[in-house]
Design a protein around this motif. Sequence first.
Motif, PDB file in Angstrom:
ATOM      1  N   VAL A  24     -36.881   4.496-133.031  1.00 13.52           N
ATOM      2  CA  VAL A  24     -35.441   4.386-133.280  1.00 13.52           C
ATOM      3  C   VAL A  24     -34.762   4.031-131.966  1.00 13.52           C
ATOM      4  CG1 VAL A  24     -33.372   5.558-134.081  1.00 13.52           C
ATOM      5  CG2 VAL A  24     -35.598   6.109-135.098  1.00 13.52           C
ATOM      6  N   PRO A  25     -34.108   2.871-131.863  1.00 13.05           N
ATOM      7  CA  PRO A  25     -33.485   2.485-130.586  1.00 13.05           C
ATOM      8  C   PRO A  25     -32.374   3.443-130.183  1.00 13.05           C
ATOM      9  CG  PRO A  25     -32.840   0.989-132.357  1.00 13.05           C
ATOM     10  CD  PRO A  25     -33.923   1.852-132.913  1.00 13.05           C
ATOM     11  N   ASP A  26     -32.481   3.953-128.959  1.00  7.59           N
ATOM     12  CA  ASP A  26     -31.508   4.907-128.405  1.00  7.59           C
ATOM     13  C   ASP A  26     -31.346   6.134-129.294  1.00  7.59           C
ATOM     14  OD1 ASP A  26     -30.706   3.242-126.101  1.00  7.59           O
ATOM     15  OD2 ASP A  26     -29.907   1.914-127.633  1.00  7.59           O
TER      16      ASP A  26
ATOM     17  N   ALA B  44     -29.159  -5.142-118.693  1.00  5.81           N
ATOM     18  CA  ALA B  44     -28.190  -4.048-118.769  1.00  5.81           C
ATOM     19  C   ALA B  44     -28.719  -2.886-119.599  1.00  5.81           C
ATOM     20  CB  ALA B  44     -26.878  -4.554-119.364  1.00  5.81           C
ATOM     21  N   CYS B  45     -28.719  -1.698-119.012  1.00 10.07           N
ATOM     22  CA  CYS B  45     -29.192  -0.493-119.702  1.00 10.07           C
ATOM     23  C   CYS B  45     -28.019   0.121-120.463  1.00 10.07           C
ATOM     24  CB  CYS B  45     -29.769   0.501-118.694  1.00 10.07           C
ATOM     25  SG  CYS B  45     -31.214  -0.103-117.817  1.00 10.07           S
ATOM     26  N   LEU B  46     -27.799  -0.376-121.660  1.00  9.77           N
ATOM     27  CA  LEU B  46     -26.685   0.056-122.487  1.00  9.77           C
ATOM     28  C   LEU B  46     -27.136   0.137-123.942  1.00  9.77           C
ATOM     29  CD1 LEU B  46     -23.947  -2.331-121.031  1.00  9.77           C
ATOM     30  CD2 LEU B  46     -24.003   0.154-120.709  1.00  9.77           C
ATOM     31  N   PRO B  47     -26.591   1.072-124.723  1.00 11.25           N
ATOM     32  CA  PRO B  47     -26.953   1.165-126.151  1.00 11.25           C
ATOM     33  C   PRO B  47     -26.169   0.184-127.007  1.00 11.25           C
ATOM     34  CG  PRO B  47     -25.460   2.943-125.590  1.00 11.25           C
ATOM     35  CD  PRO B  47     -25.709   2.187-124.308  1.00 11.25           C
ATOM     36  N   PHE B  48     -26.043  -1.053-126.508  1.00 16.69           N
ATOM     37  CA  PHE B  48     -25.207  -2.034-127.194  1.00 16.69           C
ATOM     38  C   PHE B  48     -25.877  -2.553-128.459  1.00 16.69           C
ATOM     39  CE2 PHE B  48     -23.255  -6.145-128.005  1.00 16.69           C
ATOM     40  CZ  PHE B  48     -21.915  -5.878-127.804  1.00 16.69           C
TER      41      PHE B  48
ATOM     42  N   GLY C  60     -31.219   9.880-119.974  1.00 11.68           N
ATOM     43  CA  GLY C  60     -30.568   9.206-121.096  1.00 11.68           C
ATOM     44  C   GLY C  60     -30.827   7.718-121.166  1.00 11.68           C
ATOM     45  N   GLY C  61     -31.078   7.099-120.006  1.00 13.61           N
ATOM     46  CA  GLY C  61     -31.331   5.668-119.981  1.00 13.61           C
ATOM     47  C   GLY C  61     -30.090   4.816-119.850  1.00 13.61           C
ATOM     48  N   TYR C  62     -28.922   5.427-119.844  1.00 14.24           N
ATOM     49  CA  TYR C  62     -27.677   4.685-119.616  1.00 14.24           C
ATOM     50  C   TYR C  62     -26.630   5.638-119.062  1.00 14.24           C
ATOM     51  CZ  TYR C  62     -25.043   6.587-123.634  1.00 14.24           C
ATOM     52  OH  TYR C  62     -24.362   7.408-124.511  1.00 14.24           O
ATOM     53  N   ASP C  63     -25.558   5.064-118.524  1.00 12.04           N
ATOM     54  CA  ASP C  63     -24.475   5.840-117.926  1.00 12.04           C
ATOM     55  C   ASP C  63     -23.327   5.914-118.930  1.00 12.04           C
ATOM     56  OD1 ASP C  63     -22.344   6.873-116.497  1.00 12.04           O
ATOM     57  OD2 ASP C  63     -22.676   5.629-114.736  1.00 12.04           O
ATOM     58  N   ARG C  64     -23.055   7.110-119.439  1.00 15.03           N
ATOM     59  CA  ARG C  64     -22.016   7.264-120.463  1.00 15.03           C
ATOM     60  C   ARG C  64     -20.636   6.899-119.926  1.00 15.03           C
ATOM     61  NH1 ARG C  64     -22.923   9.652-125.399  1.00 15.03           N
ATOM     62  NH2 ARG C  64     -21.040   9.933-126.632  1.00 15.03           N
TER      63      ARG C  64
ATOM     64  N   SER D 208     -42.314   7.387-124.466  1.00 15.01           N
ATOM     65  CA  SER D 208     -42.667   6.841-123.160  1.00 15.01           C
ATOM     66  C   SER D 208     -43.061   5.388-123.391  1.00 15.01           C
ATOM     67  CB  SER D 208     -43.828   7.630-122.548  1.00 15.01           C
ATOM     68  OG  SER D 208     -44.210   7.053-121.313  1.00 15.01           O
ATOM     69  N   THR D 209     -42.255   4.459-122.889  1.00 15.89           N
ATOM     70  CA  THR D 209     -42.449   3.045-123.201  1.00 15.89           C
ATOM     71  C   THR D 209     -42.700   2.218-121.942  1.00 15.89           C
ATOM     72  OG1 THR D 209     -40.061   2.690-123.123  1.00 15.89           O
ATOM     73  CG2 THR D 209     -41.033   3.149-125.278  1.00 15.89           C
ATOM     74  N   MET D 210     -43.343   1.078-122.140  1.00 15.59           N
ATOM     75  CA  MET D 210     -43.611   0.166-121.022  1.00 15.59           C
ATOM     76  C   MET D 210     -42.310  -0.353-120.424  1.00 15.59           C
ATOM     77  SD  MET D 210     -45.664  -3.464-121.071  1.00 15.59           S
ATOM     78  CE  MET D 210     -44.467  -4.187-122.202  1.00 15.59           C
ATOM     79  N   ASP D 211     -41.378  -0.741-121.276  1.00 15.20           N
ATOM     80  CA  ASP D 211     -40.080  -1.261-120.833  1.00 15.20           C
ATOM     81  C   ASP D 211     -39.115  -0.092-120.717  1.00 15.20           C
ATOM     82  OD1 ASP D 211     -37.746  -2.612-120.344  1.00 15.20           O
ATOM     83  OD2 ASP D 211     -37.522  -3.356-122.391  1.00 15.20           O
ATOM     84  N   GLN D 212     -38.867   0.350-119.506  1.00 16.68           N
ATOM     85  CA  GLN D 212     -38.004   1.512-119.298  1.00 16.68           C
ATOM     86  C   GLN D 212     -36.524   1.182-119.386  1.00 16.68           C
ATOM     87  OE1 GLN D 212     -40.483   2.200-115.626  1.00 16.68           O
ATOM     88  NE2 GLN D 212     -39.956   4.319-116.061  1.00 16.68           N
ATOM     89  N   THR D 213     -36.189  -0.097-119.532  1.00 11.72           N
ATOM     90  CA  THR D 213     -34.779  -0.470-119.634  1.00 11.72           C
ATOM     91  C   THR D 213     -34.252  -0.384-121.061  1.00 11.72           C
ATOM     92  OG1 THR D 213     -35.253  -2.829-119.960  1.00 11.72           O
ATOM     93  CG2 THR D 213     -35.051  -2.048-117.691  1.00 11.72           C
TER      94      THR D 213
END
Length: 375
Positions: A162-164, A88-92, A41-45, A199-204
């Motif tokens: 599309v972000p997140d 920070a790995c967040l969908p902010f 998911g890329g972040y912690d819910r 699949s992106t270069m910036d995994q954050t």
Amino acid sequence: MSPTVDFTYTDEQLELRGVLRKYLAAHSPESVVRELMDSAGGYDRAQWKDLADQLGLQGLLVPEEYGGLGLGATELGVVMEELGAHLACLPFLSTSVLATTVLLSADGEAAAAWLPGIVAGEVTATVAVTEGRGAWDPAAITTEAVPACGGRYLVTGVKTFVPDGHTADLVLVAARSGGELLLLAVEADTPGLSRHPHSTMDQTRRFATLEFGGAPATPIGGDAAKALDRAHHVALAALSAEQVGGAQRCLDMAVEYAKNRFQFGRPIGSFQAIKHKCADLLILIEAARAASAFALWSADADAEGLPLAAAMAKVTCSEAFFRAAADNIQIHGGIGFTWEHPAHLYFKRAKSSELLWGDPALHRERISRLLELTV
């Protein structure tokens, strides 16, 4: 008479920075960032919900009537700087900036339906605008919305970058119906919606391609063109603040290393070349900080001037962050290139952010058009 612009932080804004910095130091250290980079998911819910419960940041821009804090873009900048400094790995950015800004421009029914869930940390959201190569250009939207029963629409088309988009509970998709631009709400479990992570270069920071195959959607009302225009420029201003935070962290890392790394019996920070490099970075970052602050102020106080201010901030902050990230690696030497060192994570974020929603060359062209200059 021109309005007074004061970039001095209030005690409340400084307190917000301090509290968030302490929270992120405890909950988003490098070890956690690396774990989330490798997660699906890329972040912690659970962390996202805790952030809402403890600090209420998801409701930063949301009026109190929907359960939010009712603050402004300057406070948003404070938050984005800290999120950028900690990677920070967040969908902010997708949820609390893009989607929230769009919903605030929608009709009251749509805002009431979705904003309380976002504020509570129970709903993540994103805005699907870009197609093809990912340029933010509403005029180029080809996604179609066909009227269906009950006032709903069936959406068909493909949205890219599309972000997140692979994890969002709510997708606000821009589509056309008979030439009219619409914004429609599509829930994650809607039939006809398929999501494919990039699949992106910036995994954050994660992106996805969304395919709509006749997916049922509900219009959110309001002027779609104006909503997207404001969301775009507010997001650029927010992104610029995040870039300032990342650039400042790169400079801090470089200075700390230069003070403690010895060569020929002296700290490398005593060498003139290193001194000049760090001094040049400081000047670039302070200029970026001023450009970002002006864009954020414009988001609150000067809607007409926001497009120009946002474009200028995107150029200045993109270049400052990339330069700081690259020079940080150079000052660190060989260790800066290794997977074990965080310097390369900031370099990848800097490059990703530089390209997101238009690189500096594109925004320089926008600036020249806005100022009616000859390119």
